[in-house]
Write a protein that holds these residues in place. Structure first.
Motif, mmCIF file in Angstrom:
data_model
loop_
_atom_site.group_PDB
_atom_site.id
_atom_site.type_symbol
_atom_site.label_atom_id
_atom_site.label_comp_id
_atom_site.label_asym_id
_atom_site.label_seq_id
_atom_site.Cartn_x
_atom_site.Cartn_y
_atom_site.Cartn_z
ATOM 1 N N ASP A 1 0.808 -1.214 0.000
ATOM 2 C CA ASP A 1 0.000 0.000 0.000
ATOM 3 C C ASP A 1 0.840 1.262 0.000
ATOM 4 N N ALA A 2 2.128 1.161 0.336
ATOM 5 C CA ALA A 2 2.992 2.342 0.330
ATOM 6 C C ALA A 2 3.268 2.835 -1.083
ATOM 7 N N LEU A 3 3.126 1.961 -2.070
ATOM 8 C CA LEU A 3 3.400 2.351 -3.452
ATOM 9 C C LEU A 3 2.208 3.020 -4.120
ATOM 10 N N ALA A 4 1.113 3.222 -3.389
ATOM 11 C CA ALA A 4 -0.074 3.835 -3.976
ATOM 12 C C ALA A 4 -0.007 5.353 -3.977
ATOM 13 N N ARG A 5 1.096 5.953 -3.573
ATOM 14 C CA ARG A 5 1.265 7.406 -3.556
ATOM 15 C C ARG A 5 2.610 7.749 -4.182
ATOM 16 N N PRO A 6 2.928 9.018 -4.405
ATOM 17 C CA PRO A 6 4.236 9.376 -4.945
ATOM 18 C C PRO A 6 5.351 8.852 -4.038
ATOM 19 N N VAL A 7 6.386 8.246 -4.645
ATOM 20 C CA VAL A 7 7.461 7.628 -3.874
ATOM 21 C C VAL A 7 8.805 7.945 -4.511
ATOM 22 N N LEU A 8 9.825 8.012 -3.649
ATOM 23 C CA LEU A 8 11.215 8.044 -4.072
ATOM 24 C C LEU A 8 11.908 6.891 -3.344
ATOM 25 N N LEU A 9 12.190 5.828 -4.080
ATOM 26 C CA LEU A 9 12.761 4.621 -3.497
ATOM 27 C C LEU A 9 14.257 4.559 -3.786
ATOM 28 N N THR A 10 15.016 4.089 -2.790
ATOM 29 C CA THR A 10 16.459 3.952 -2.947
ATOM 30 C C THR A 10 16.858 2.503 -2.681
ATOM 31 N N TYR A 11 18.066 2.149 -3.116
ATOM 32 C CA TYR A 11 18.643 0.826 -2.862
ATOM 33 C C TYR A 11 20.154 1.007 -2.698
ATOM 34 N N PRO A 12 20.813 0.135 -1.969
ATOM 35 C CA PRO A 12 22.262 0.281 -1.718
ATOM 36 C C PRO A 12 23.069 -0.033 -2.977
ATOM 37 N N GLY A 13 23.257 0.966 -3.827
ATOM 38 C CA GLY A 13 23.984 0.767 -5.073
ATOM 39 C C GLY A 13 25.468 1.039 -4.950
ATOM 40 N N PHE A 14 25.847 2.038 -4.158
ATOM 41 C CA PHE A 14 27.263 2.407 -4.029
ATOM 42 C C PHE A 14 27.851 1.687 -2.820
ATOM 43 N N THR A 15 28.243 0.450 -3.003
ATOM 44 C CA THR A 15 28.868 -0.362 -1.962
ATOM 45 C C THR A 15 30.085 -1.041 -2.560
ATOM 46 N N ALA A 16 30.937 -1.545 -1.670
ATOM 47 C CA ALA A 16 32.132 -2.257 -2.134
ATOM 48 C C ALA A 16 31.714 -3.564 -2.791
ATOM 49 N N GLY A 17 32.499 -4.018 -3.737
ATOM 50 C CA GLY A 17 32.203 -5.271 -4.422
ATOM 51 C C GLY A 17 32.342 -5.110 -5.920
ATOM 52 N N GLY A 18 32.106 -6.193 -6.640
ATOM 53 C CA GLY A 18 32.234 -6.154 -8.085
ATOM 54 C C GLY A 18 31.159 -5.283 -8.719
ATOM 55 N N ARG A 19 31.567 -4.471 -9.648
ATOM 56 C CA ARG A 19 30.644 -3.564 -10.327
ATOM 57 C C ARG A 19 30.790 -3.738 -11.831
ATOM 58 N N PRO A 20 29.734 -3.587 -12.584
ATOM 59 C CA PRO A 20 29.882 -3.562 -14.044
ATOM 60 C C PRO A 20 30.738 -2.364 -14.462
ATOM 61 N N ARG A 21 31.398 -2.498 -15.543
ATOM 62 C CA ARG A 21 32.343 -1.467 -15.949
ATOM 63 C C ARG A 21 31.759 -0.466 -16.942
ATOM 64 N N HIS A 22 30.618 -0.771 -17.549
ATOM 65 C CA HIS A 22 30.135 0.103 -18.616
ATOM 66 C C HIS A 22 28.643 0.395 -18.434
ATOM 67 N N ILE A 23 28.245 1.540 -19.034
ATOM 68 C CA ILE A 23 26.834 1.933 -19.060
ATOM 69 C C ILE A 23 26.165 1.239 -20.236
ATOM 70 N N GLY A 24 24.948 0.793 -20.003
ATOM 71 C CA GLY A 24 24.181 0.165 -21.067
ATOM 72 C C GLY A 24 23.177 1.128 -21.675
ATOM 73 N N ALA A 25 22.003 0.627 -21.990
ATOM 74 C CA ALA A 25 20.963 1.450 -22.610
ATOM 75 C C ALA A 25 20.397 2.451 -21.599
ATOM 76 N N PHE A 26 19.945 3.599 -22.113
ATOM 77 C CA PHE A 26 19.326 4.613 -21.249
ATOM 78 C C PHE A 26 18.325 5.417 -22.069
ATOM 79 N N ILE A 27 17.419 6.090 -21.350
ATOM 80 C CA ILE A 27 16.413 6.975 -21.939
ATOM 81 C C ILE A 27 16.760 8.403 -21.545
ATOM 82 N N GLU A 28 16.651 9.330 -22.482
ATOM 83 C CA GLU A 28 16.935 10.726 -22.160
ATOM 84 C C GLU A 28 15.923 11.225 -21.131
ATOM 85 N N ASP A 29 16.410 11.577 -19.983
ATOM 86 C CA ASP A 29 15.574 12.055 -18.887
ATOM 87 C C ASP A 29 16.285 13.252 -18.265
ATOM 88 N N PRO A 30 15.989 14.466 -18.728
ATOM 89 C CA PRO A 30 16.739 15.630 -18.241
ATOM 90 C C PRO A 30 16.664 15.809 -16.732
#
Length: 572
Positions: free
Chosen positions: A384-413
Motif C-alpha cells: 500500500d505504500a506504493l499507492a502514492r508518490p514515492v522516491l525509493l532507494t537501494y544500496p547501489g554504491f557499496t564495495a564489491g564487483g561492479r559492471p564497468r560500462h553503461i548500457g541502454a538509457f532513456i533521455e531524462d533531463p
C-alpha cells in the motif's frame, strides 16, 4: 555372205521402204484420209479465230467537248479586293457565323456570373445581440448596448417597410453562451429583458457564431444581423442567408489581468511567490499593480513579457493561505478585467514522509504524512505504500564487483542532465536487486541489463541508488547528485493556476472577463441595414451558359451546311 550386198546408204533406204509399206497396208486406205480432214479443220478454225481477232474495232463513246479546252490557259490576274455596298456573298452563312460568335460571347459573360434565382417575397431576420459585459462601455455618452438597441430598432423598421409578402423577426441574446431563440414583433415595444442592459459575463466571438448558426424554428431565415463590439468572423448560416456583421463601438485602450499563479518554494530555500499575468492592447503598459493579501498591501512593478507582444507579468510575495486581491491602479477603456480575487488555501511549503536512514531530512522540507511524498528504502515496503508518490532507494554504491560500462538509457533531463557519464562509469553503482515494482520502467541500465534508475508516471515515482555521503569521491558526489535530482523532480511542482473572480469598477462580479480584454481591435465600417430589405438570393442549380454554347455550335453547323449547299449548286 558371198552372195549379199554390202549394207550401205542405199541399201538402208531400201530396207526401210518395205517396212512403211507394210504399216500402210495394216491401217487401210480410210485411216490416212481421216487424219488429213481433222488437220485441215483445225487449221481452218485457227485461221478464222485469228481473222476475227484482227477484225475487232474499239467502241467509241460520244462526248461533247467544250471549245475552251483547246484555248490556252490565261494567266491569273492579281487579286484586288474592293469594298462595295452590296449584300455579301453567302449572306445566310455569314449571318450564322455572326450569331455563333454572339452566342459564344454571351456564354462567356454568363459563365462568370453567379446564377441566382429569387426566393419568394419573404424576409426572415435573426438578430444576434451581444449582451456581454464589454457592451456596457460608454462611447460618446451612451453605452454600446444602447447603440445596439438603436440598431435593432432600425433593423425592425427596415424589415417592416420592405413590402414583403411575409416577414418574421427573431432574437438570440448571446453572452458567454448563446441563449434561446425568441420571436420579436416587427412593431411595438421591445421586451423588458432587453432594457436591463448587458450581462455580467465575458464572451468570445465563438458564442456569437454559435448563436447565428442555431437551427431555425418558426422563421425561414433570409438574413442574420450580428450586433456586437467584436471584430467580424466567418459565419455559414445556410444557403442563401445574408449575414450582416455590425460592429459597434470604437476601439479603446485596455489592460487586464488574465491569470494568477502560486509559485511554490524549492526545498523551502526560496520564498513562495504569486505571479500575475495579463494583457494590454491599444495603450501603454501600466506601471504598477496593487496586491492585497493576508499580510497587507504590496505595490508591484509590471514587466512586459519578453517573447509575447501585448502580454505582461508581475510577481509578489506569498503570505500564506487566505484571500488575495489584485487590481490595476489606472482606469482604462474596460474595467471588467481590472480587478481579480483569488482564494488560496494551499500551503506553498514542501513536505515529505521521510523514512530514509542514510541521509537526514533537509531543513527546508517539512515532515509530511500519509498523503505526501514517501522517501524510503525500497526493501521491505508494504504494497500500500506504493499507492502514492514515492522516491525509493537501494544500496547501489557499496564495495564489491561492479559492471564497468553503461548500457541502454532513456533521455531524462530531470535525472541525467547533471550527471557525467564518465564519472558514472568511474564509480559504477550496482543494479536494483530483483524485479521492478509494478508501473516502473527503466531509465538507465548497465551493460548486463541491471536497472540503475527507473521511473513511474502515475502516481509519480523514481528509483535511484541510495545517497552515500560517507564514501569518497566520485561515489559520494555522484550518489548525492542522482538522489537530489530525483527529489527535486518529485517535490518542486509547477506553478499552480488559481481560480479567479473578476470584479468591475462597481465591485460587481464578472465571469470570465478576460475573454474581452483585447478591446484595442480595429473598427469596421457600419453595416448597411438597407441590405435587409433586399430579397435573399440563392444559387440556381441549372446555369444558362451551357445552352448558349450548344446554340453557338448549332449556328456553326448551319453555316457549314449552307456553304456545302452553295458549292453543290455551283458544280451542277
Amino acid at each position: 555372205m558371198a552372195g549379199t550386198r554390202p549394207f550401205g546408204r542405199r541399201g538402208a533406204e531400201n530396207a526401210f521402204l518395205p517396212h512403211l509399206s507394210r504399216s500402210s497396208d495394216a491401217g487401210g486406205p480410210d485411216a490416212g484420209g481421216n487424219r488429213v480432214i481433222w488437220a485441215a479443220a483445225i487449221i481452218a478454225l485457227a485461221g478464222l479465230a485469228i481473222l476475227g481477232w484482227h477484225m475487232q474495232r474499239p467502241r467509241l463513246r460520244s462526248m461533247a467537248v467544250s471549245f475552251a479546252r483547246f484555248v490556252p490557259q490565261l494567266p491569273m490576274a492579281p487579286s484586288r479586293a474592293r469594298f462595295a455596298l452590296a449584300w455579301p456573298r453567302d449572306g445566310w452563312a455569314l449571318a450564322c457565323l455572326l450569331v455563333a460568335v454572339a452566342l459564344a460571347i454571351w456564354a462567356l459573360l454568363d459563365g462568370r456570373r453567379e446564377y441566382q434565382s429569387s426566393r419568394p417575397r419573404h424576409l426572415g431576420l435573426r438578430v444576434v445581440l451581444d449582451q456581454s459585459a464589454s457592451m456596457g462601455v460608454r462611447d460618446g455618452g451612451e453605452t454600446r448596448f444602447e447603440r445596439a438597441l438603436d440598431r435593432l430598432a432600425a433593423a425592425r423598421r427596415e424589415v417592416a417597410s420592405a413590402g414583403a409578402t411575409s416577414a418574421c423577426l427573431e432574437l438570440v441574446r448571446a453572452g458567454a453562451v448563446p441563449g434561446a431563440v425568441q420571436i420579436l414583433p416587427l412593431t411595438g415595444d421591445l421586451p423588458a429583458a432587453l432594457t436591463g442592459g448587458p450581462r455580467s459575463e465575458g464572451a468570445e466571438v465563438g458564442s456569437l457564431v454559435a448563436a447565428a448558426m442555431l437551427p431555425q424554428v418558426d422563421c425561414a431565415l433570409t438574413h442574420v444581423l450580428v450586433l456586437t463590439d467584436m471584430p467580424p468572423a466567418m459565419i455559414a448560416a445556410g444557403e442563401g442567408v445574408d449575414v450582416i456583421w455590425d460592429q459597434i463601438g470604437a476601439p479603446v485602450g485596455n489592460a487586464g489581468i488574465r491569470q494568477l499563479q502560486l509559485m511554490q518554494s524549492a526545498f523551502g530555500q526560496t520564498a513562495a511567490e504569486i505571479r500575475l499575468e495579463g494583457v494590454v492592447s491599444g495603450q501603454d503598459l501600466p506601471r504598477e499593480l496593487v496586491l492585497d493579501g493576508p499580510s497587507g498591501q504590496q505595490r508591484l512593478p509590471i514587466y512586459p513579457e519578453p517573447e509575447t507582444e501585448g502580454r505582461w507579468f508581475s510577481t509578489g510575495a506569498y503570505a500564506g493561505p487566505g484571500e488575495y486581491s489584485a487590481r490595476l491602479g489606472v482606469a482604462d477603456g474596460y474595467d471588467g478585467d481590472d480587478t481579480v480575487v483569488a482564494q488560496i488555501q494551499r500551503s506553498a511549503g514542501v513536505a515529505a514522509d521521510w523514512r530514509l536512514s542514510a541521509l537526514a531530512r533537509p531543513a527546508g522540507l517539512a515532515q509530511g504524512g500519509p498523503g505526501d511524498l514517501l522517501v524510503a528504502d525500497g526493501d521491505g515496503l508494504p504494497p500500500d505504500a506504493l499507492a502514492r508518490p514515492v522516491l525509493l532507494t537501494y544500496p547501489g554504491f557499496t564495495a564489491g564487483g561492479r559492471p564497468r560500462h553503461i548500457g541502454a538509457f532513456i533521455e531524462d533531463p530531470a535525472l541525467l542532465s547533471l550527471v557525467s557519464f564518465d564519472a558514472l562509469e568511474a564509480a559504477m553503482p550496482s543494479a536494483w536487486p530483483g524485479p521492478l515494482p509494478p508501473g516502473f520502467a527503466p531509465v538507465l541500465v548497465d551493460d548486463v541489463g541491471g536497472v540503475l534508475m527507473a521511473r513511474r508516471e502515475q502516481p509519480k515515482g523514481l528509483i535511484v541508488p541510495e545517497p552515500a555521503p560517507d564514501l569518497p569521491d566520485p561515489a559520494r558526489n555522484l550518489s548525492l547528485t542522482l538522489f537530489f535530482s530525483a527529489l527535486a523532480d518529485l517535490t518542486i511542482a509547477e506553478a499552480q493556476q488559481q481560480a479567479l473572480e473578476w470584479r468591475d469598477g462597481q465591485g460587481g462580479f464578472v465571469s470570465d472577463a478576460w475573454r474581452e480584454s483585447m478591446t484595442g481591435r480595429p473598427l469596421e465600417a457600419p453595416a448597411d441595414l438597407h441590405r435587409l430589405s433586399q430579397m435573399s438570393q440563392a444559387r440556381s442549380g441549372t446555369p444558362f451558359w451551357p445552352w448558349l454554347v450548344l446554340a453557338s455550335l448549332l449556328a456553326v453547323l448551319a453555316e457549314r451546311l449552307l456553304r456545302l449547299a452553295r458549292r453543290s449548286e455551283a458544280v451542277s
